[in-house]
Design a protein around this motif. Structure first.
Motif, mmCIF file in Angstrom:
data_model
loop_
_atom_site.group_PDB
_atom_site.id
_atom_site.type_symbol
_atom_site.label_atom_id
_atom_site.label_comp_id
_atom_site.label_asym_id
_atom_site.label_seq_id
_atom_site.Cartn_x
_atom_site.Cartn_y
_atom_site.Cartn_z
ATOM 1 N N ALA A 137 36.646 3.360 4.718
ATOM 2 C CA ALA A 137 36.143 2.232 5.329
ATOM 3 C C ALA A 137 36.419 2.080 6.581
ATOM 4 N N GLN A 138 37.661 2.489 7.109
ATOM 5 C CA GLN A 138 37.830 2.637 8.643
ATOM 6 C C GLN A 138 36.835 3.534 9.210
ATOM 7 N N ALA A 139 36.613 4.812 8.683
ATOM 8 C CA ALA A 139 35.704 5.795 9.281
ATOM 9 C C ALA A 139 34.279 5.115 9.295
ATOM 10 N N ASP A 140 33.856 4.562 8.236
ATOM 11 C CA ASP A 140 32.347 3.876 8.269
ATOM 12 C C ASP A 140 32.476 2.670 9.353
ATOM 13 N N ARG A 141 33.565 2.126 9.579
ATOM 14 C CA ARG A 141 33.370 0.831 10.593
ATOM 15 C C ARG A 141 33.367 1.515 11.882
ATOM 16 N N GLU A 142 34.254 2.545 12.207
ATOM 17 C CA GLU A 142 34.157 3.226 13.477
ATOM 18 C C GLU A 142 33.057 4.046 13.866
ATOM 19 N N SER A 143 32.332 4.688 12.875
ATOM 20 C CA SER A 143 31.132 5.259 12.920
ATOM 21 C C SER A 143 29.768 4.162 13.369
ATOM 22 N N GLN A 144 30.113 3.040 12.605
ATOM 23 C CA GLN A 144 28.938 2.362 12.580
ATOM 24 C C GLN A 144 29.253 1.444 14.108
ATOM 25 N N ILE A 145 30.515 1.261 14.655
ATOM 26 C CA ILE A 145 30.611 0.917 15.811
ATOM 27 C C ILE A 145 30.191 1.797 16.920
ATOM 28 N N LEU A 146 30.599 3.035 16.850
ATOM 29 C CA LEU A 146 29.798 4.208 17.769
ATOM 30 C C LEU A 146 28.376 4.356 17.702
ATOM 31 N N ARG A 147 28.050 4.145 16.646
ATOM 32 C CA ARG A 147 26.403 4.351 16.461
ATOM 33 C C ARG A 147 25.621 3.098 17.124
ATOM 34 N N ALA A 148 26.321 1.956 16.809
ATOM 35 C CA ALA A 148 25.838 0.637 17.529
ATOM 36 C C ALA A 148 25.746 0.586 19.107
ATOM 37 N N GLN A 149 26.946 1.418 19.585
ATOM 38 C CA GLN A 149 27.490 1.579 20.874
ATOM 39 C C GLN A 149 26.533 2.512 21.480
ATOM 40 N N GLY A 150 26.141 3.589 20.529
ATOM 41 C CA GLY A 150 25.262 4.386 21.133
ATOM 42 C C GLY A 150 23.855 4.200 21.265
ATOM 43 N N GLU A 151 23.278 3.132 20.193
ATOM 44 C CA GLU A 151 22.175 2.828 20.238
ATOM 45 C C GLU A 151 21.841 1.677 21.469
ATOM 46 N N GLY A 152 23.136 0.906 21.720
ATOM 47 C CA GLY A 152 23.121 0.111 22.802
ATOM 48 C C GLY A 152 22.924 0.744 24.152
ATOM 49 N N GLN A 153 23.570 1.955 24.272
ATOM 50 C CA GLN A 153 23.556 2.703 25.309
ATOM 51 C C GLN A 153 22.197 3.290 25.491
ATOM 52 N N ALA A 154 21.563 3.663 24.468
ATOM 53 C CA ALA A 154 20.047 4.233 24.730
ATOM 54 C C ALA A 154 19.208 3.244 24.913
ATOM 55 N N ILE A 155 19.364 2.152 24.435
ATOM 56 C CA ILE A 155 18.509 1.028 24.882
ATOM 57 C C ILE A 155 18.697 0.876 26.370
ATOM 58 N N GLN A 156 19.861 0.628 26.692
ATOM 59 C CA GLN A 156 20.218 0.309 28.338
ATOM 60 C C GLN A 156 19.663 1.589 29.154
ATOM 61 N N THR A 157 19.761 2.489 28.630
ATOM 62 C CA THR A 157 19.290 3.586 29.532
ATOM 63 C C THR A 157 17.742 3.480 29.648
ATOM 64 N N VAL A 158 17.216 3.318 28.161
ATOM 65 C CA VAL A 158 15.550 3.184 28.404
ATOM 66 C C VAL A 158 15.052 2.174 29.248
ATOM 67 N N PHE A 159 16.089 0.957 29.014
ATOM 68 C CA PHE A 159 15.478 -0.235 29.898
ATOM 69 C C PHE A 159 15.744 -0.019 31.291
ATOM 70 N N GLN A 160 16.580 0.738 31.539
ATOM 71 C CA GLN A 160 17.131 1.148 33.081
ATOM 72 C C GLN A 160 15.901 1.935 33.490
ATOM 73 N N ALA A 161 15.569 3.091 32.837
ATOM 74 C CA ALA A 161 14.389 4.111 33.110
ATOM 75 C C ALA A 161 13.202 3.219 33.223
ATOM 76 N N ILE A 162 12.931 2.402 32.489
ATOM 77 C CA ILE A 162 11.576 1.691 32.583
ATOM 78 C C ILE A 162 11.696 0.755 33.840
ATOM 79 N N HIS A 163 12.548 0.040 34.353
ATOM 80 C CA HIS A 163 12.818 -0.516 35.392
ATOM 81 C C HIS A 163 12.542 0.279 36.655
ATOM 82 N N ASP A 164 13.533 1.485 36.472
ATOM 83 C CA ASP A 164 13.357 2.399 37.596
ATOM 84 C C ASP A 164 11.964 3.141 37.877
#
Length: 382
Positions: A227-254
């Motif tokens: 459960a702890q590993a799933d929680r951490e993986s989900q957190i990391l996955r969500a943070q990675g997706e957030g980072q990807a969205i931020q990167t794409v959004f920044q690239a679109i603006h740039d």
């Protein structure tokens, strides 16, 4: 004639002297006592050694042994309290302490001791059952010794010890006793076996209990860790997706997207459209440039997407790009290795898909080369 008479006379005198000396001198051995009678009446007791008596008047009537003597009596039948006849043979250890009493108080003290032993033994054993008789040798010996010592005291005899050599029950009783002993031993064996099985069952149950407890604790800990590993993986996955969205959004603006970027994104989605199981054949038209021009002209009316842009605007500050959790280099390397292994496995499993993607990349390269005649793009601001 006179000489022969003298010779015979001397021989007779010599013989008389020898007989006189033999009747006068008495040698008593060690640990013996001689009872001397004069004219049939007790006179004295001769000690061990050389003794002189009056010849033809005193006579050594008895020679008494003063040492401790051992007499074994033959087996005697004795009836127990439970009416069973057993055969008992005894051994008596006695010693003469008064030679005069042993000589004149009783005629035959050995026979008297034997008869007294038999009657006393019957009296003692008659009050015991067979089992008690077989297990009470010391009690019987003590009782016999007490009675015999008291009775033979006036005879000048001291009974030192009484022993039972053997107590033999009848053959039928022996057989029954053997069966009883065998049954008792089998009973003890069964009891010991049952106790061993009970202890083994108890130990087995305790071991199973401990194993179940340990297994339950292990399952609980493994579930917690998963459960702890799933929680951490989900957190990391969500943070990675957030980072990807931020990167794409920044690239679109740039990049200030226009119709060409939209067409390029559409072409990138075309291989994913072809990934379906029902899409067996996917044909790219040869006039890909004209299709792209038509696609760009049909999309320019979409609200919010200009046909041409003046250049990149100022970058939008999206904040820190690091995830909330601390980055784990080993986890990233492992994830990259796993992704590469998955891509290699998919390429090996779907070679047609890889060829389609290669053809699509070539088409995209041709399209990019054809669109190079348009207005040049300014590099993004640093």
């Amino acid at each position: 004639m006179t000489g022969a008479v003298l010779l015979v006379l001397f021989a007779l005198i010599f013989l008389f002297v020898v007989v006189l000396l033999a009747k006068t001198v008495r040698i008593i051995p060690q640990a013996r006592a001689g009872i001397v009678e004069r004219f049939g009446k007790y006179k004295e007791t001769l000690p061990a050694g050389l003794n002189v008596v009056v010849p033809f008047v005193d006579r050594v009537r008895y020679l008494i042994d003063l040492r401790e003597q051992v007499v074994s009596f033959p087996p005697q039948p004795v009836i127990t309290e439970d009416n069973l006849v057993v055969s008992i043979d005894t051994v008596i250890y006695f010693q003469v302490t008064d030679p005069i009493a042993a000589t004149y108080e009783i005629a035959n003290y050995i026979q008297a001791i034997e008869q007294l032993t038999m009657t006393t033994l019957r009296n003692i054993v008659g009050g015991m059952d067979l089992e008690e008789t077989l297990t009470s040798r010391d009690q019987i010996n003590s009782g016999l010794r007490g009675v015999l010592d008291e009775a033979t005291g006036k005879w000048g005899i001291r009974v030192n010890r009484v022993e039972l050599k053997g107590i033999d029950p009848p053959p039928s009783i022996k057989d029954s006793m053997e069966k009883q002993m065998r049954a008792d031993r089998e009973k003890r064996a069964v009891i010991l076996t049952a106790e061993g099985q009970r202890q083994a069952a108890i130990l087995t149950a305790e071991g199973s209990k401990q194993a179940s407890i340990l297994n339950a604790e292990g399952d609980r800990e493994s579930q917690i860790l998963r459960a702890q590993a799933d929680r951490e993986s989900q957190i990391l996955r969500a943070q990675g997706e957030g980072q990807a969205i931020q990167t794409v959004f920044q690239a679109i603006h740039d990049g200030r997207p226009d119709q060409s970027l939209l067409a390029y994104q559409y072409l990138q989605m075309m291989p994913k459209i072809a990934e379906g199981d029902a899409n067996k054949v996917w044909v790219i038209p040869s006039e890909i440039t004209k299709a792209l021009e038509g696609l760009g002209s049909s999309i320019h009316e979409v609200a919010g997407i200009p046909k041409q842009v003046d250049g990149p605007r100022t970058r939008v500050d999206m904040g820190p790009t690091e995830p909330a959790l601390p980055a784990d280099r080993e986890l990233s390397d492992t994830h990259a290795s796993v992704q590469e292994a998955i891509a290699a496995a998919e390429s090996a499993a779907n070679p047609g898909r890889a060829s389609r993607e290669e053809r699509l990349d070539e088409a995209l390269g041709d399209a990019s080369a054809g669109g190079a005649d348009g207005p040049p793009q300014e590099p993004p601001a640093q």
